[in-house]
Design a protein around this motif. Structure first.
Motif, PDB file in Angstrom:
ATOM      1  N   VAL A 156       0.870  -1.177   0.000  1.00 46.90           N
ATOM      2  CA  VAL A 156       0.000   0.000   0.000  1.00 46.90           C
ATOM      3  C   VAL A 156       0.904   1.224   0.000  1.00 46.90           C
ATOM      4  O   VAL A 156       1.865   1.301   0.759  1.00 46.90           O
ATOM      5  CB  VAL A 156      -0.913   0.023   1.239  1.00 46.90           C
ATOM      6  N   SER A 157       0.594   2.195  -0.859  1.00 51.57           N
ATOM      7  CA  SER A 157       1.419   3.409  -0.920  1.00 51.57           C
ATOM      8  C   SER A 157       0.517   4.615  -1.133  1.00 51.57           C
ATOM      9  O   SER A 157      -0.328   4.620  -2.030  1.00 51.57           O
ATOM     10  CB  SER A 157       2.437   3.301  -2.059  1.00 51.57           C
ATOM     11  N   PHE A 158       0.694   5.634  -0.298  1.00 49.94           N
ATOM     12  CA  PHE A 158      -0.130   6.839  -0.434  1.00 49.94           C
ATOM     13  C   PHE A 158       0.576   8.029   0.202  1.00 49.94           C
ATOM     14  O   PHE A 158       1.535   7.881   0.969  1.00 49.94           O
ATOM     15  CB  PHE A 158      -1.509   6.639   0.208  1.00 49.94           C
ATOM     16  N   ALA A 159       0.092   9.230  -0.130  1.00 58.15           N
ATOM     17  CA  ALA A 159       0.681  10.464   0.381  1.00 58.15           C
ATOM     18  C   ALA A 159       0.123  10.810   1.753  1.00 58.15           C
ATOM     19  O   ALA A 159      -1.070  10.662   2.000  1.00 58.15           O
ATOM     20  CB  ALA A 159       0.416  11.614  -0.585  1.00 58.15           C
ATOM     21  N   HIS A 160       0.987  11.291   2.617  1.00 59.08           N
ATOM     22  CA  HIS A 160       0.549  11.814   3.910  1.00 59.08           C
ATOM     23  C   HIS A 160      -0.342  13.029   3.681  1.00 59.08           C
ATOM     24  O   HIS A 160      -1.454  13.107   4.202  1.00 59.08           O
ATOM     25  CB  HIS A 160       1.781  12.187   4.745  1.00 59.08           C
ATOM     26  N   ILE A 161       0.154  13.984   2.868  1.00 66.25           N
ATOM     27  CA  ILE A 161      -0.636  15.158   2.486  1.00 66.25           C
ATOM     28  C   ILE A 161      -0.611  15.287   0.978  1.00 66.25           C
ATOM     29  O   ILE A 161       0.446  15.200   0.352  1.00 66.25           O
ATOM     30  CB  ILE A 161      -0.078  16.443   3.137  1.00 66.25           C
ATOM     31  N   SER A 162      -1.768  15.498   0.389  1.00 68.94           N
ATOM     32  CA  SER A 162      -1.899  15.618  -1.068  1.00 68.94           C
ATOM     33  C   SER A 162      -1.204  16.865  -1.588  1.00 68.94           C
ATOM     34  O   SER A 162      -1.204  17.911  -0.936  1.00 68.94           O
ATOM     35  CB  SER A 162      -3.384  15.673  -1.438  1.00 68.94           C
ATOM     36  N   ASN A 163      -0.638  16.768  -2.786  1.00 62.78           N
ATOM     37  CA  ASN A 163       0.001  17.947  -3.387  1.00 62.78           C
ATOM     38  C   ASN A 163      -1.006  18.831  -4.124  1.00 62.78           C
ATOM     39  O   ASN A 163      -0.631  19.887  -4.630  1.00 62.78           O
ATOM     40  CB  ASN A 163       1.115  17.526  -4.341  1.00 62.78           C
ATOM     41  N   THR A 164      -2.257  18.431  -4.153  1.00 68.21           N
ATOM     42  CA  THR A 164      -3.278  19.248  -4.832  1.00 68.21           C
ATOM     43  C   THR A 164      -4.325  19.744  -3.836  1.00 68.21           C
ATOM     44  O   THR A 164      -4.348  20.911  -3.474  1.00 68.21           O
ATOM     45  CB  THR A 164      -3.962  18.443  -5.949  1.00 68.21           C
ATOM     46  N   LEU A 165      -5.168  18.851  -3.380  1.00 69.27           N
ATOM     47  CA  LEU A 165      -6.239  19.235  -2.468  1.00 69.27           C
ATOM     48  C   LEU A 165      -5.723  19.542  -1.061  1.00 69.27           C
ATOM     49  O   LEU A 165      -6.404  20.194  -0.275  1.00 69.27           O
ATOM     50  CB  LEU A 165      -7.290  18.130  -2.400  1.00 69.27           C
ATOM     51  N   GLY A 166      -4.516  19.082  -0.752  1.00 70.01           N
ATOM     52  CA  GLY A 166      -3.926  19.403   0.532  1.00 70.01           C
ATOM     53  C   GLY A 166      -4.521  18.648   1.697  1.00 70.01           C
ATOM     54  O   GLY A 166      -4.326  19.033   2.844  1.00 70.01           O
ATOM     55  N   TYR A 167      -5.241  17.557   1.414  1.00 66.48           N
ATOM     56  CA  TYR A 167      -5.793  16.765   2.509  1.00 66.48           C
ATOM     57  C   TYR A 167      -4.659  16.124   3.307  1.00 66.48           C
ATOM     58  O   TYR A 167      -3.563  15.910   2.813  1.00 66.48           O
ATOM     59  CB  TYR A 167      -6.711  15.673   1.969  1.00 66.48           C
ATOM     60  N   GLU A 168      -4.944  15.804   4.561  1.00 65.45           N
ATOM     61  CA  GLU A 168      -3.991  15.072   5.396  1.00 65.45           C
ATOM     62  C   GLU A 168      -4.594  13.746   5.810  1.00 65.45           C
ATOM     63  O   GLU A 168      -5.614  13.697   6.491  1.00 65.45           O
ATOM     64  CB  GLU A 168      -3.613  15.874   6.641  1.00 65.45           C
ATOM     65  N   ASN A 169      -3.961  12.672   5.379  1.00 63.95           N
ATOM     66  CA  ASN A 169      -4.425  11.353   5.777  1.00 63.95           C
ATOM     67  C   ASN A 169      -3.974  11.029   7.199  1.00 63.95           C
ATOM     68  O   ASN A 169      -2.861  11.384   7.604  1.00 63.95           O
ATOM     69  CB  ASN A 169      -3.870  10.288   4.827  1.00 63.95           C
ATOM     70  N   ASP A 170      -4.833  10.370   7.951  1.00 63.66           N
ATOM     71  CA  ASP A 170      -4.503   9.913   9.296  1.00 63.66           C
ATOM     72  C   ASP A 170      -3.720   8.607   9.146  1.00 63.66           C
ATOM     73  O   ASP A 170      -4.290   7.513   9.172  1.00 63.66           O
ATOM     74  CB  ASP A 170      -5.777   9.702  10.115  1.00 63.66           C
ATOM     75  N   VAL A 171      -2.415   8.741   8.978  1.00 66.90           N
ATOM     76  CA  VAL A 171      -1.582   7.584   8.653  1.00 66.90           C
ATOM     77  C   VAL A 171      -1.681   6.499   9.724  1.00 66.90           C
ATOM     78  O   VAL A 171      -1.824   5.309   9.408  1.00 66.90           O
ATOM     79  CB  VAL A 171      -0.112   8.011   8.456  1.00 66.90           C
ATOM     80  N   LYS A 172      -1.617   6.895  10.971  1.00 62.19           N
ATOM     81  CA  LYS A 172      -1.631   5.910  12.058  1.00 62.19           C
ATOM     82  C   LYS A 172      -2.890   5.046  12.015  1.00 62.19           C
ATOM     83  O   LYS A 172      -2.818   3.809  12.104  1.00 62.19           O
ATOM     84  CB  LYS A 172      -1.527   6.621  13.407  1.00 62.19           C
ATOM     85  N   LYS A 173      -4.055   5.682  11.868  1.00 65.65           N
ATOM     86  CA  LYS A 173      -5.308   4.924  11.838  1.00 65.65           C
ATOM     87  C   LYS A 173      -5.409   4.046  10.597  1.00 65.65           C
ATOM     88  O   LYS A 173      -5.899   2.911  10.654  1.00 65.65           O
ATOM     89  CB  LYS A 173      -6.506   5.879  11.906  1.00 65.65           C
TER      90      LYS A 173
END
Length: 401
Positions: A156-173
């Motif tokens: 699984v691979s994803f961004a912590h914070i998006s480079n466009t919408l600027g969302y922040e994923n809750d990586v720990k959860k």
């Protein structure tokens, strides 16, 4: 508050709102690169030279310093050319372990550097490529993770914070939910957009690898960081072979170096590494929480001033999040044309286009957008100027040739 520390790389007539692409360089970074080139200018792997020995020692100490910055004692750090290289190293370095029985999961709003490698890996190996369901703000829908992660999920691979919408994923959860389903799934995080805004806690996250670039954190160009657990580093096959990543060579064989060294063939970007070492000292003194607080105040001020406009011709896709990016369009005007207008009339530097994240259009319903990114080089006066430009938006065509 911070602007005085960027005088060597800053044009005071310009409003720089493109830190999402690359940040301004701290004066100490510029000075450190010059210092290396003029006082050392040496290559590594030469224990006879005193200068070379000092740089060798700096590099090994810097690996430890990076781990402390990321709040982890395990794993190790490889110095590569950038986030893109690091992402490709993870993907293609593990390609021999991936087959048609496996599955890989990403999001539709990934930067191309964390999307294209996995598309290519799936095409070459037959592995199934899945996409997380997303919330309206672009974050990963944690409740639906079990729809795409299963016992066959290899990576699984994803961004912590998006480079466009600027969302922040809750990586720990997200990691916790993935591990409940498949504890053997490898999890890689793209921190290119978050590294200068958020405190990264690798230990708390429990991930297997992260990547980021120093040029997005007020540091030098041409240097990327790949941190990974030792179990991952030991399994990775290097993308490049040559001097620096081998122990011995015979006529028909060779022995690779251990750990991160095997991923560092050729001459590394030593002036950038030297400057990055000084940069981490600056972060330690500055406290990244102060950076985040300052940027949040700027974003709140922008939201307050923008809401006063009450102009439905300006579409902002991420007004309500607490991140530094502002993604927008003007109805009836191409993003490129409006970005040109901003620069020519107001000396405001933004970024227009697809931002190397073309699938973001699935959320914005627009192929291209303008992105303004706030950072510590900005002030409320910069926001006032952007608001002034919004008020003057109808004159955009006068500045297009």
């Amino acid at each position: 508050m911070f602007k005085k520390e960027f005088q060597k790389s800053f044009n005071n007539k310009m409003v720089y709102l493109d830190s999402g692409a690359t940040s301004m360089k701290l004066d100490l970074v510029v000075e450190s690169e010059i210092e290396f080139l003029t006082k050392f200018n040496t290559n590594t792997h030469n224990e006879v030279s005193e200068s070379s020995s000092k740089i060798n020692e700096l590099i090994e100490n810097l690996r430890v310093k990076v781990k402390e910055f990321l709040n982890t004692k395990e794993g190790n750090v490889a110095f590569v050319s950038g986030t893109t290289y690091a992402s490709n190293q993870l993907a293609f370095g593990l390609i021999e372990e991936i087959n048609a029985k496996h599955e890989v999961v990403v999001t539709a709003v990934e930067h191309s550097s964390n999307l294209l490698p996995w598309i290519e890996i799936s095409n070459k190996t037959g592995a199934k490529l899945n996409y997380f369901d997303l919330n309206n703000d672009g974050t990963i829908d944690i409740k639906s993770i079990n729809k795409v992660v299963n016992k066959n999920t290899k990576i699984v691979s994803f961004a912590h914070i998006s480079n466009t919408l600027g969302y922040e994923n809750d990586v720990k959860k997200i990691v916790e939910e993935i591990k409940k389903i498949n504890e053997n799934t490898l999890i890689f995080i793209d921190c290119a957009q978050s590294i200068s805004h958020e405190k990264i806690n690798v230990f708390e996250w429990g991930v297997d690898a992260i990547t980021f670039s120093t040029h997005k954190m007020y540091g030098p160009f041409g240097l990327g960081i790949l941190w990974a657990k030792d179990t991952i580093l030991n399994r990775l096959k290097p993308l490049v072979l040559g001097g620096g990543n081998i122990v011995s060579v015979e006529r028909n064989s060779f022995q690779l170096s251990d750990g991160p060294h095997k991923l560092e063939a050729g001459t590394m970007n030593l002036s950038s590494i030297y400057a990055f070492d000084k940069l981490l000292d600056w972060y330690q003194k500055t406290d990244i929480n102060n950076i985040k607080s300052y940027e949040l105040k700027l974003k709140k001020y922008f939201v307050s001033e923008f809401n006063k406009l009450n102009d439905d011709e300006i579409i902002i896709y991420n007004l309500d999040n607490n991140q530094s990016s502002i993604l927008f369009n003007i109805k009836g005007v191409s993003s490129q044309d409006f970005a040109i207008f901003l620069e020519k009339k107001y000396q405001i530097i933004t970024r227009a286009g697809q931002h190397c994240a073309q699938l973001t259009k699935e959320l914005t319903n627009s192929k291209t957008t303008v992105r303004a990114t706030l950072s510590i080089v900005n002030t409320k006066a910069d926001i006032d100027k952007l608001i002034e430009a919004f008020k003057d938006k109808d004159k955009w065509s006068e500045y297009i040739i």
